[in-house]
Design a protein around this motif. Structure first.
Motif, mmCIF file in Angstrom:
data_model
loop_
_atom_site.group_PDB
_atom_site.id
_atom_site.type_symbol
_atom_site.label_atom_id
_atom_site.label_comp_id
_atom_site.label_asym_id
_atom_site.label_seq_id
_atom_site.Cartn_x
_atom_site.Cartn_y
_atom_site.Cartn_z
ATOM 1 N N GLU A 77 31.881 -120.470 59.014
ATOM 2 C CA GLU A 77 31.937 -121.924 58.839
ATOM 3 C C GLU A 77 30.777 -122.583 59.584
ATOM 4 O OE1 GLU A 77 36.801 -122.500 58.450
ATOM 5 O OE2 GLU A 77 35.807 -122.810 60.367
ATOM 6 N N ARG A 78 30.556 -122.138 60.815
ATOM 7 C CA ARG A 78 29.483 -122.712 61.629
ATOM 8 C C ARG A 78 28.120 -122.442 60.985
ATOM 9 N NH1 ARG A 78 31.345 -121.279 66.227
ATOM 10 N NH2 ARG A 78 30.341 -119.264 66.398
ATOM 11 N N GLN A 79 27.901 -121.211 60.529
ATOM 12 C CA GLN A 79 26.626 -120.883 59.897
ATOM 13 C C GLN A 79 26.386 -121.759 58.669
ATOM 14 O OE1 GLN A 79 27.326 -116.706 59.172
ATOM 15 N NE2 GLN A 79 25.838 -116.109 60.734
ATOM 16 N N CYS A 80 27.355 -121.789 57.774
ATOM 17 C CA CYS A 80 27.193 -122.534 56.523
ATOM 18 C C CYS A 80 27.051 -124.031 56.780
ATOM 19 C CB CYS A 80 28.381 -122.268 55.591
ATOM 20 S SG CYS A 80 28.456 -120.575 54.984
ATOM 21 N N TYR A 81 27.879 -124.572 57.674
ATOM 22 C CA TYR A 81 27.853 -126.010 57.947
ATOM 23 C C TYR A 81 26.511 -126.434 58.552
ATOM 24 C CZ TYR A 81 29.446 -130.603 59.519
ATOM 25 O OH TYR A 81 29.572 -131.949 59.713
ATOM 26 N N ILE A 82 26.026 -125.682 59.521
ATOM 27 C CA ILE A 82 24.760 -126.032 60.174
ATOM 28 C C ILE A 82 23.598 -125.872 59.204
ATOM 29 C CG2 ILE A 82 23.118 -125.347 61.972
ATOM 30 C CD1 ILE A 82 25.566 -124.801 63.761
ATOM 31 N N LEU A 83 23.584 -124.790 58.442
ATOM 32 C CA LEU A 83 22.492 -124.594 57.490
ATOM 33 C C LEU A 83 22.471 -125.693 56.435
ATOM 34 C CD1 LEU A 83 22.594 -120.715 57.000
ATOM 35 C CD2 LEU A 83 20.794 -122.047 58.113
ATOM 36 N N HIS A 84 23.652 -126.137 56.012
ATOM 37 C CA HIS A 84 23.721 -127.166 54.971
ATOM 38 C C HIS A 84 23.486 -128.563 55.545
ATOM 39 C CE1 HIS A 84 24.822 -128.919 51.156
ATOM 40 N NE2 HIS A 84 25.728 -129.675 51.740
ATOM 41 N N THR A 85 24.189 -128.895 56.612
ATOM 42 C CA THR A 85 24.149 -130.255 57.136
ATOM 43 C C THR A 85 22.909 -130.532 57.978
ATOM 44 O OG1 THR A 85 26.563 -130.212 57.208
ATOM 45 C CG2 THR A 85 25.484 -131.957 58.431
#
Length: 163
Positions: free
Chosen positions: A119-127
């Motif tokens: 979740e952290r990886q995807c959220y940071i990469l996207h946001t």
């Protein structure tokens, strides 16, 4: 992207999975393989101990020590520079405050530490980094739907904490 504690947890989890797989393939009737199986299961238990220690920040089975879950991840997140510098994008930098207060940093690190690693990886990469969900999926070897699910879960956690 993952901090050192997340990397160790992942490595130990993968190693434990491999040990248990090897243990299943041994013959219970063969005395030599039965002894190997006992040693492998003991190693897997030791890996469980380390994984729990890394996840909780305290020695498993004891009630003294750090009582905060994910303490290593929180410390790592507090020291990370997650937010990119936007000073070049602003016209009049001197009139705008770009610094986060200590309280805002604590809130941000609490929110991010409540996320799972993915979740952290995807959220940071996207946001933060503005990558598309498809690009994140390609980078992390996931499906686009899985990335969408992780980002959606992370957003729900942010809304729950902030809203």
């Amino acid at each position: 992207m993952p901090n050192w504690a997340d990397q160790l947890i992942q490595e130990y989890s993968d190693g434990k999975r491999q040990l248990l797989k090897a243990s299943k393939n041994l013959d219970k009737k063969n005395p030599v393989e039965r002894e190997y199986r006992t040693m492998i299961n003991s190693m897997a238990e030791d890996m469980d101990f380390v994984i729990e220690w890394l996840e909780t920040g305290r020695q498993p089975g004891t009630y003294r020590g750090v009582d905060k879950r994910s303490v290593y991840q929180i410390r790592s997140l507090e020291n990370m520079d997650l937010i990119p510098d936007i000073t070049e994008q602003l016209d009049d930098v001197h009139e705008k405050k770009l610094m986060m207060t200590r309280e805002e940093k604590v809130i941000l690190s609490d929110i991010l530490s409540s996320f799972s690693l993915r979740e952290r990886q995807c959220y940071i990469l996207h946001t933060v980094h503005g990558l598309s969900m498809q690009r994140i999926a390609d980078e992390l070897c996931l499906s686009k739907a899985t990335v969408q699910m992780y980002i959606s879960r992370a957003r729900e956690k942010v809304e729950k904490r902030v809203g």
